[in-house]
Design a protein around this motif. Structure first.
Motif, short mmCIF file in Angstrom:
data_model
loop_
_atom_site.label_atom_id
_atom_site.label_comp_id
_atom_site.label_asym_id
_atom_site.label_seq_id
_atom_site.Cartn_x
_atom_site.Cartn_y
_atom_site.Cartn_z
N ALA A 98 0.83 -1.21 0.00
CA ALA A 98 0.00 0.00 0.00
C ALA A 98 0.86 1.25 0.00
O ALA A 98 0.55 2.24 -0.70
N ALA A 99 1.95 1.25 0.78
CA ALA A 99 2.83 2.43 0.82
C ALA A 99 3.48 2.67 -0.54
O ALA A 99 3.51 3.81 -1.04
N LEU A 142 -3.00 3.07 -3.54
CA LEU A 142 -3.14 2.45 -2.22
C LEU A 142 -3.85 1.11 -2.30
O LEU A 142 -3.39 0.11 -1.74
N ILE A 143 -4.97 1.06 -3.00
CA ILE A 143 -5.77 -0.17 -3.07
C ILE A 143 -5.05 -1.25 -3.87
O ILE A 143 -4.94 -2.41 -3.44
N VAL A 144 -4.54 -0.89 -5.04
CA VAL A 144 -3.87 -1.88 -5.88
C VAL A 144 -2.60 -2.39 -5.20
O VAL A 144 -2.30 -3.59 -5.22
N GLY A 145 -1.85 -1.49 -4.57
CA GLY A 145 -0.64 -1.92 -3.88
C GLY A 145 -0.92 -2.85 -2.71
O GLY A 145 -0.18 -3.80 -2.48
N ALA A 146 -2.00 -2.59 -1.97
CA ALA A 146 -2.36 -3.46 -0.85
C ALA A 146 -2.77 -4.84 -1.34
O ALA A 146 -2.42 -5.86 -0.72
N ASN A 147 -3.51 -4.89 -2.45
CA ASN A 147 -3.93 -6.21 -2.97
C ASN A 147 -2.78 -6.99 -3.57
O ASN A 147 -2.72 -8.22 -3.44
#
Length: 413
Positions: A98-99, A142-147
């Protein structure tokens, strides 16, 4: 009427052998084991909220009245605290993803802002577009990186990051079928399972419904499951939690277990074949008790001799079926007539299937006849002739057949 679960009391026992119910607890940590840290976190959060309210009341952002500014500060601080509580459940891989995704989104928004500065769009519209692009790119990153963070291999980095996988994988979720089966309690008692065992609230509800069933067999199975949970909960080397997480949009219990395992990055302990396959396809690690039992079965090699009890006839011609003590099926050729008898067989082959291990053997009836003791000589040759004593010498070959008949005269012609 469904009973409210509560933790079993340590003193005393339930009346008439009824299993004591369970008590729910916080899914993140056992409250009674971390009271000090919980109060410390509450104190820090309270100080943060108070500082935000006081700062908003003093500075009055956007020219708001003091009371409205304090209310805005309170809402902002509460939103930050809720966001922090949600982040505590996320794994380190998701946080890193996410970061990185948000940083890349902000970088992309900055490049878009440079492009917009060289256009003829009015200043007010250009400022709105810049802020909108910044928010959208940051949110998407944020969303794509977290997934996509689950794809990171932190083991390769070593050190602090390499220990993240072992820390998060200590969560293990119990299925209803494996609780009713009961063998998981023996596995836990043998110290083959450690860490934190998570029992979902919807699994407890299913066990209670089975225990309250009108069918005596189902009722006995449900009560057995509750007794197994009590036995596991009393083991000192294990931590047991009742997770309150539920998924109202998911109707099936198996899919709820999969969603819960994804949320806590946990393993599923089950003996359900279908749940094992579905969870494995979705990338969740499964501990199957049936596979463990098959792995611990004694190894039988072709050519060895086994002693089995033929229970029933097989599907093919002249076959008999036997079962070992661990439930392994033994198919014996030529043993159809030996039903309800214990015989020795020769193992011909061993096959491992999805349902377990099967042993094929052959029963040799001629081998059984060869090991029988020989019959007495008198029984084999019949009774002796009454005219010949037992100690008399054997009769010569040219002797007459009967002593009463005279010998034939010899002709000298």
């Amino acid at each position: 009427m469904q009973r409210t679960p509560s933790r079993p009391a340590h003193a005393g026992s339930p009346a008439r052998g009824e299993p004591a119910p369970f008590k729910t607890s916080e899914p993140a940590a056992l409250l009674d084991q971390s009271v000090g840290s919980w109060w410390d976190m509450m104190l820090v959060r309270f100080i943060f909220v108070a500082v935000c309210v006081a700062a908003s009341y003093h500075f009055r952002p956007f020219g708001m009245p003091p009371l409205y500014a304090a209310a805005a500060g309170l809402g902002f601080s509460v939103a930050v605290v809720l966001f922090e509580i949600r982040l505590r459940r996320a794994s380190l891989r998701r946080l890193i993803g996410a970061a990185v995704g948000s940083i890349l989104g902000i970088l992309g928004a900055y490049l878009m802002h440079l492009v917009l500065n060289h256009t003829s769009i009015p200043e007010s519209s250009r400022s709105f577009l810049s802020v909108a692009v910044l928010l959208v790119m940051t949110y998407i990153g944020l969303i794509v990186g977290a997934n996509k963070g689950d794809m990171l291999n932190l083991q390769a980095l070593g050190g602090l990051f390499g220990s993240e996988r072992s820390t998060r994988r200590l969560y293990k979720v119990l299925d209803t079928s494996v609780i009713i089966d009961g063998r998981v309690a023996d596995v836990c008692e043998a110290h083959f399972l450690d860490g934190l065992l998570v029992i979902p609230q919807f699994v407890l509800r299913e066990l209670q419904l089975v225990a309250d069933s009108a069918d005596p067999l189902k009722r006995q199975r449900g009560r057995r499951g509750l007794e197994v949970l009590q036995r596991i909960q009393k083991m000192a080397h294990l931590e047991v939690e009742i997770a309150e997480d539920d998924f109202p949009n998911v109707p099936e219990v198996d899919m709820k277990l999969i969603e819960l395992a994804k949320r806590y990055d946990a393993k599923i302990i089950t003996n359900d074949f279908n749940l094992n396959k579905v969870a494995t396809l979705q990338g969740i690690e499964v501990l199957n008790v049936n596979q463990l039992a098959n792995a611990l079965k004694p190894v039988v090699l072709p050519g060895e001799t086994m002693r089995v009890f033929i229970l029933r006839e097989g599907k093919e011609y002249n076959q008999g079926v036997a079962y070992l003590d661990d439930g392994t099926m033994v198919v014996v050729d030529g043993a159809r007539r030996m039903i309800n008898k214990t015989i020795d067989i020769n193992v011909t082959s061993v096959h491992q299937t999805t349902a377990g291990k099967m042993i094929f053997g052959r029963y040799d009836e001629r081998g059984e006849q060869q090991v029988r003791p020989p019959a007495p000589v008198g029984e084999l040759n019949g009774p002796r002739h009454p005219a010949q004593p037992a100690d008399a010498p054997p009769r010569p070959a040219d002797a007459p057949q009967s002593a009463d008949r005279p010998p034939r005269p010899v002709s000298h012609e």
